[in-house]
Scaffold this active site. Structure first.
Site, PDB file in Angstrom:
ATOM      1  N   SER A  50       0.535  -1.102  -0.624  1.00  0.00           N
ATOM      2  CA  SER A  50      -0.338   0.139  -0.178  1.00  0.00           C
ATOM      3  C   SER A  50       0.974   1.164   0.051  1.00  0.00           C
ATOM      4  O   SER A  50       0.567   2.551   0.159  1.00  0.00           O
ATOM      5  CB  SER A  50      -0.786  -0.310   0.945  1.00  0.00           C
ATOM      6  OG  SER A  50       0.227  -0.159   2.439  1.00  0.00           O
ATOM      7  N   THR A 173      -1.574   3.975   5.043  1.00  0.00           N
ATOM      8  CA  THR A 173      -0.582   4.558   4.909  1.00  0.00           C
ATOM      9  C   THR A 173      -0.005   5.094   5.948  1.00  0.00           C
ATOM     10  O   THR A 173      -0.125   4.678   6.874  1.00  0.00           O
ATOM     11  CB  THR A 173      -1.307   6.359   4.864  1.00  0.00           C
ATOM     12  OG1 THR A 173      -2.128   6.615   3.744  1.00  0.00           O
ATOM     13  CG2 THR A 173      -0.019   7.643   4.186  1.00  0.00           C
ATOM     14  N   THR A 191       1.780   6.749   0.550  1.00  0.00           N
ATOM     15  CA  THR A 191       1.124   5.846   0.139  1.00  0.00           C
ATOM     16  C   THR A 191       0.374   5.401  -1.764  1.00  0.00           C
ATOM     17  O   THR A 191       1.262   6.183  -2.618  1.00  0.00           O
ATOM     18  CB  THR A 191      -0.572   6.383   0.472  1.00  0.00           C
ATOM     19  OG1 THR A 191      -1.648   4.750   0.566  1.00  0.00           O
ATOM     20  CG2 THR A 191      -1.032   7.537  -0.243  1.00  0.00           C
ATOM     21  N   ARG A 201      -7.625   8.794  -9.160  1.00  0.00           N
ATOM     22  CA  ARG A 201      -8.301   9.078  -7.668  1.00  0.00           C
ATOM     23  C   ARG A 201      -6.970   9.416  -6.840  1.00  0.00           C
ATOM     24  O   ARG A 201      -5.990   8.677  -6.811  1.00  0.00           O
ATOM     25  CB  ARG A 201      -9.033   8.550  -6.800  1.00  0.00           C
ATOM     26  CG  ARG A 201      -9.099   8.181  -5.420  1.00  0.00           C
ATOM     27  CD  ARG A 201      -8.410   7.100  -5.065  1.00  0.00           C
ATOM     28  NE  ARG A 201      -8.593   7.174  -3.489  1.00  0.00           N
ATOM     29  CZ  ARG A 201      -7.957   7.585  -2.076  1.00  0.00           C
ATOM     30  NH1 ARG A 201      -6.465   7.062  -2.239  1.00  0.00           N
ATOM     31  NH2 ARG A 201      -8.738   7.399  -0.856  1.00  0.00           N
ATOM     32  N   THR A 224      -4.817   7.828   8.403  1.00  0.00           N
ATOM     33  CA  THR A 224      -4.611   6.979   7.654  1.00  0.00           C
ATOM     34  C   THR A 224      -6.365   6.093   7.531  1.00  0.00           C
ATOM     35  O   THR A 224      -6.903   6.480   8.974  1.00  0.00           O
ATOM     36  CB  THR A 224      -3.832   6.001   8.108  1.00  0.00           C
ATOM     37  OG1 THR A 224      -2.853   4.618   7.058  1.00  0.00           O
ATOM     38  CG2 THR A 224      -3.787   5.162   9.006  1.00  0.00           C
ATOM     39  N   GLY A 225      -6.318   5.413   6.934  1.00  0.00           N
ATOM     40  CA  GLY A 225      -7.559   5.260   6.491  1.00  0.00           C
ATOM     41  C   GLY A 225      -8.727   5.727   4.984  1.00  0.00           C
ATOM     42  O   GLY A 225      -7.339   6.068   4.437  1.00  0.00           O
TER      43      GLY A 225
HETATM   44  N1  ASP Z   1      -5.471   7.402   3.287  1.00  0.00           N
HETATM   45  C1  ASP Z   1      -4.633   7.152   1.721  1.00  0.00           C
HETATM   46  C2  ASP Z   1      -5.323   7.084   1.004  1.00  0.00           C
HETATM   47  O1  ASP Z   1      -6.866   7.586   1.262  1.00  0.00           O
HETATM   48  C3  ASP Z   1      -4.534   5.408   2.313  1.00  0.00           C
HETATM   49  C4  ASP Z   1      -4.420   4.904   3.826  1.00  0.00           C
HETATM   50  O2  ASP Z   1      -4.225   5.877   4.264  1.00  0.00           O
HETATM   51  O3  ASP Z   1      -5.052   3.905   3.840  1.00  0.00           O
HETATM   52  O4  ASP Z   1      -5.659   6.729  -0.409  1.00  0.00           O
END
Ligand code: ASP
Length: 316
Positions: A50, A173, A191, A201, A224-225
């Site tokens: 990721s 991330t 990320t 995107r 993150t997320g």
């Molecule tokens: N926040 C990041 C994104 O949406 C990915 C992640 O942190 O899981 O690109």
């Protein structure tokens, strides 16, 4: 007075990178160097699907990388949709240090990297390509930036450096915040975005104020997320602004996560975790749901920690 250095990162895959970055930070090194080093090590790890090399591609099979760094509102840099260079955080740092701009996107970011003499590299690992080919057999599965009609489980940190996804895909991330001996706060995020994302995107991670915000007077926060949830409420800026108005990092982070909980029609795959640090080094980490872990380095060493609080604790 010299500050007591600290380094906090998201997800247990940052444990070894934090342990390696810590001695220099402890001994007076720069916090910006520390967060860059943590992100670079995760970007380099082909086992992390990721972030950086080995990150999962978009719907069409192209890996694109996003990253940013920040010291203060006048010193921040960001790149997104980088296709030919493997270290977005280092590139973002060059945007901050060598251009009058904050953010470079897509082919322009890659051209800037060429001009700066950064080496080009293929970003898609064999393993990521194999996963993408498998995903193409069931293409509605994952793109979490859309309402895809399929509900995989959200990522759960194994606590030992891996993040588990029943369908073999994920999104996390690497976000790092530091305080160095000179009392300087610094932050960085990197990320490859959500797996199999709609081409073009870009999530919260490289966007100043969304995935990361640092203000020497007020504090730092990073998220993150699911980027779309973070972006809807400018969550990192929101946390830092609350701290500027006197909120503790705990209250600021929990308020931001509760805003996300209340604003969105959450699906099982959704997860957000936020970490915050005050200018004095007080820190707090919380997640919307169970499964998130942080890595902390300080005078007690480097360790993986559970979040201080989980906003929707029952769900697993
Ligand atoms: N926040 C990041 C994104 O949406 C990915 C992640 O942190 O899981 O690109």
């Amino acid at each position: 007075m010299a500050a007591s250095p600290k380094l906090v990162s998201t997800w247990s895959f940052a444990e070894r990178p934090c342990a390696e970055a810590w001695p220099a930070l402890r001994d007076g090194g720069s916090g910006l160097d520390a967060v860059e080093a943590v992100c670079r090590a995760v970007e380099d790890d082909p086992g992390v699907d990721s972030v950086g090399f080995g990150g999962l591609p978009d719907r069409d099979g192209a890996v694109t990388l996003d990253g940013c760094v920040m010291l203060d509102p006048c010193r921040c840099g960001s790149v997104c949709a980088v296709e030919r260079h493997p270290y977005p955080v280092s590139l973002a740092r060059l945007v901050m240090e060598r251009t009058p701009h904050v953010m470079l996107a897509g082919p322009g970011a890659d051209r800037f990297a060429d001009e700066q003499g950064l080496a080009e590299a293929a970003l898609c690992s064999e393993e990521a390509r194999a996963k993408w080919l498998r995903w193409k057999q069931r293409p509605h599965d994952v793109d979490q930036s859309r309402d895809a009609g399929y509900v995989p489980r959200r990522p759960v940190d194994s606590g030992t450096g891996g993040v588990l996804y029943p369908d073999g895909s994920g999104h996390d991330t690497v976000c790092a915040l530091s305080l160095d001996r000179s009392g300087t706060l610094a932050g960085a995020c990197s990320t490859s975005g959500t797996p199999y994302k709609t081409p073009g995107r870009v999530g919260d991670a490289p966007i100043i104020g969304h995935g990361l915000y640092v203000d020497p007077e007020a504090g730092a926060a990073t998220a993150t997320g699911t980027g779309e949830l973070v972006m809807g409420l400018c969550s990192s800026f929101h946390v830092v602004e609350q701290m500027r108005c006197g909120a503790s990092p705990r209250d600021a982070v929990l308020t931001a996560l509760r805003r996300i909980r209340d604003a969105f029609d959450l699906r099982p795959v959704h997860q957000v975790a936020i970490i915050a640090m005050t200018p004095g080094g007080e820190r707090f980490a919380a997640a919307l749901r169970p499964g998130y872990k942080s890595v902390v380095s300080d005078e007690s060493g480097t360790r993986v920690e559970e979040p201080d609080e989980v906003v929707i604790p029952g769900e697993r």
